[in-house]
Design an enzyme around this catalytic site. Structure first.
Site, PDB file in Angstrom:
ATOM      1  N   ASP A 143       0.805  -1.218   0.000  1.00  0.00           N
ATOM      2  CA  ASP A 143       0.000   0.000   0.000  1.00  0.00           C
ATOM      3  C   ASP A 143       0.843   1.276   0.000  1.00  0.00           C
ATOM      4  OD1 ASP A 143      -3.015   1.006   0.645  1.00  0.00           O
ATOM      5  OD2 ASP A 143      -1.553   2.234   1.702  1.00  0.00           O
ATOM      6  N   ILE A 170      -5.126   2.697  -0.181  1.00  0.00           N
ATOM      7  CA  ILE A 170      -5.081   2.246  -1.568  1.00  0.00           C
ATOM      8  C   ILE A 170      -5.651   0.833  -1.668  1.00  0.00           C
ATOM      9  CG2 ILE A 170      -3.645   2.025  -3.615  1.00  0.00           C
ATOM     10  CD1 ILE A 170      -3.743   4.860  -2.277  1.00  0.00           C
ATOM     11  N   ASP A 171      -5.335  -0.012  -0.691  1.00  0.00           N
ATOM     12  CA  ASP A 171      -5.949  -1.344  -0.634  1.00  0.00           C
ATOM     13  C   ASP A 171      -7.462  -1.238  -0.490  1.00  0.00           C
ATOM     14  OD1 ASP A 171      -4.041  -3.909  -0.217  1.00  0.00           O
ATOM     15  OD2 ASP A 171      -3.015  -2.132   0.506  1.00  0.00           O
ATOM     16  N   VAL A 172      -7.919  -0.347   0.359  1.00  0.00           N
ATOM     17  CA  VAL A 172      -9.353  -0.173   0.581  1.00  0.00           C
ATOM     18  C   VAL A 172     -10.034   0.281  -0.718  1.00  0.00           C
ATOM     19  CG1 VAL A 172     -11.100   1.169   1.815  1.00  0.00           C
ATOM     20  CG2 VAL A 172      -9.108   0.291   3.050  1.00  0.00           C
TER      21      VAL A 172
END
Length: 358
Positions: A143, A170-172
């Site tokens: 991330d 960014i993962d979310v």
């Protein structure tokens, strides 16, 4: 609140670890899907099992981080290099509705988990594939690497130091993109019975979320820099003020009406006739001086008086709260999901935040 489990009967295989892929699996589990998480036996499973706070017990097989995006799942340890394990995984996929996979492309091809191979064993499969970077870029995509590579770290923090976003945003964001893709693919499959291959990279999810910062550059050539909490287009927006009892509030004065009411409330009506502050563009240019004037008045007020007045006048401000205060609110407590994983009590906040009634 969801009145029922709309994805009951949907079978999901999760061959993903860290945050984005498992967050998608948890979302589908919350909606009623059967989710089987397959972890790599050779390296101890999902790497976030070991991502522990210094206060967590070392001999416990899960972490709070792992628990945050794993809920409502069944867990299997498999070694894809083992012929029997490999066959069992392929058999599970052949009967599944959805596969979530964030393995490297070379590993997927090695184990017959690429889109062409999987289509041969399950034409109805919705194959959701997450990667770090777009295309054939094989760079490792954690991330914070994406926060750096897609510009976020150049805009966070101050001129003295960058600041990492406090969650793996960014993962979310990539997880949200993949959730939308899977739900659309399920909808399309109801029409024609065909499966889909969905691919999404953290890079593209991150770029798509640059939103107004991207458009400021594309239309005006404006390159955003580190401004702390400030907004490049609006003032006072993002400025933090401190009340007499040392409570902090962030301002979000988004319209001329907000600014006029705020000035009148603080006894600064003369600013409305001052060319430096009369309209938003001039306020952006002269925001430092404006902030000082506003702070001089806010510092005379108690937080309760200040917040109550702003709320009644519909002036958008937010009190800066610590997480312990946030997570003991009635709303947050109503979102807590509890279950035992490997006989260990765990808690996390639900990922399904919408309410649906029919």
């Amino acid at each position: 609140m969801i009145e029922s489990h709309p994805l009951k009967g949907i079978k999901v295989i999760e061959l993903a670890n860290v945050l984005a892929g498992p967050a998608v699996g948890m979302f589908l589990a919350e909606l009623g899907a059967e989710v089987i998480k397959i972890e790599n036996r050779l390296n101890g499973g999902d790497m976030t099992r070991s991502w522990k706070l210094s206060t967590e017990k070392k001999d416990v097989p899960i972490s709070a981080y792992f628990s945050s995006i794993n809920f409502g799942k069944d867990y299997l340890d498999k070694d894809l290099n083992n012929a029997l394990d490999h066959k069992e995984v392929l058999d599970l996929i052949s009967e599944a509705d959805v596969l979530i996979n964030n393995m490297k492309g070379s590993s997927s091809r090695k184990f017959g988990l690429d889109k062409d191979s999987l289509r041969k064993i399950n034409e109805r499969l919705i194959h959701a594939e997450l990667t770090g970077f777009a295309g054939e870029n094989s760079k490792v995509g954690f991330d914070i690497v994406l926060q750096a590579e897609t510009g976020y770290l150049s805009m966070t923090g101050t001129d003295k130091e960058a600041a990492k976003l406090p969650v793996a945003l960014i993962d979310v964001l990539a997880a949200h993109q993949m959730k939308e893709g899977i739900l659309l693919a399920l909808f399309l499959r109801e029409r024609d019975g065909r499966g889909s291959h969905i691919s999404c990279s953290l890079e593209e999810a991150s770029l798509s979320s640059l939103s107004n910062q991207a458009t400021n550059f594309l239309m005006q050539g404006f390159v955003a820099g580190r401004m702390g909490t400030l907004h490049p287009n609006i003032a006072p927006y993002g400025e933090v003020v401190r009340t007499k009892d040392l409570k902090e509030f962030v301002l979000a004065i988004g319209t001329q009406g907000h600014f006029e009411r705020f000035c009148e409330f603080l006894g600064l009506g003369q600013l409305l006739k001052d060319e430096r502050y009369a309209d938003n563009q001039n306020r952006v240019v002269n925001r430092i001086g404006l902030h000082k004037l506003l702070q001089s008045k806010v510092s005379l007020l108690d937080s309760e008086e200040f917040e109550k007045a702003c709320d009644s006048l519909k002036i958008p401000v937010g009190r800066i709260k610590n997480l312990d205060e946030v997570l003991t609110s009635a709303v947050a407590e109503g979102m807590i999901l509890e279950e035992k994983i490997e006989n260990i009590p765990t808690k996390r906040l639900k990922t399904v935040a919408f309410h649906m009634h029919r």
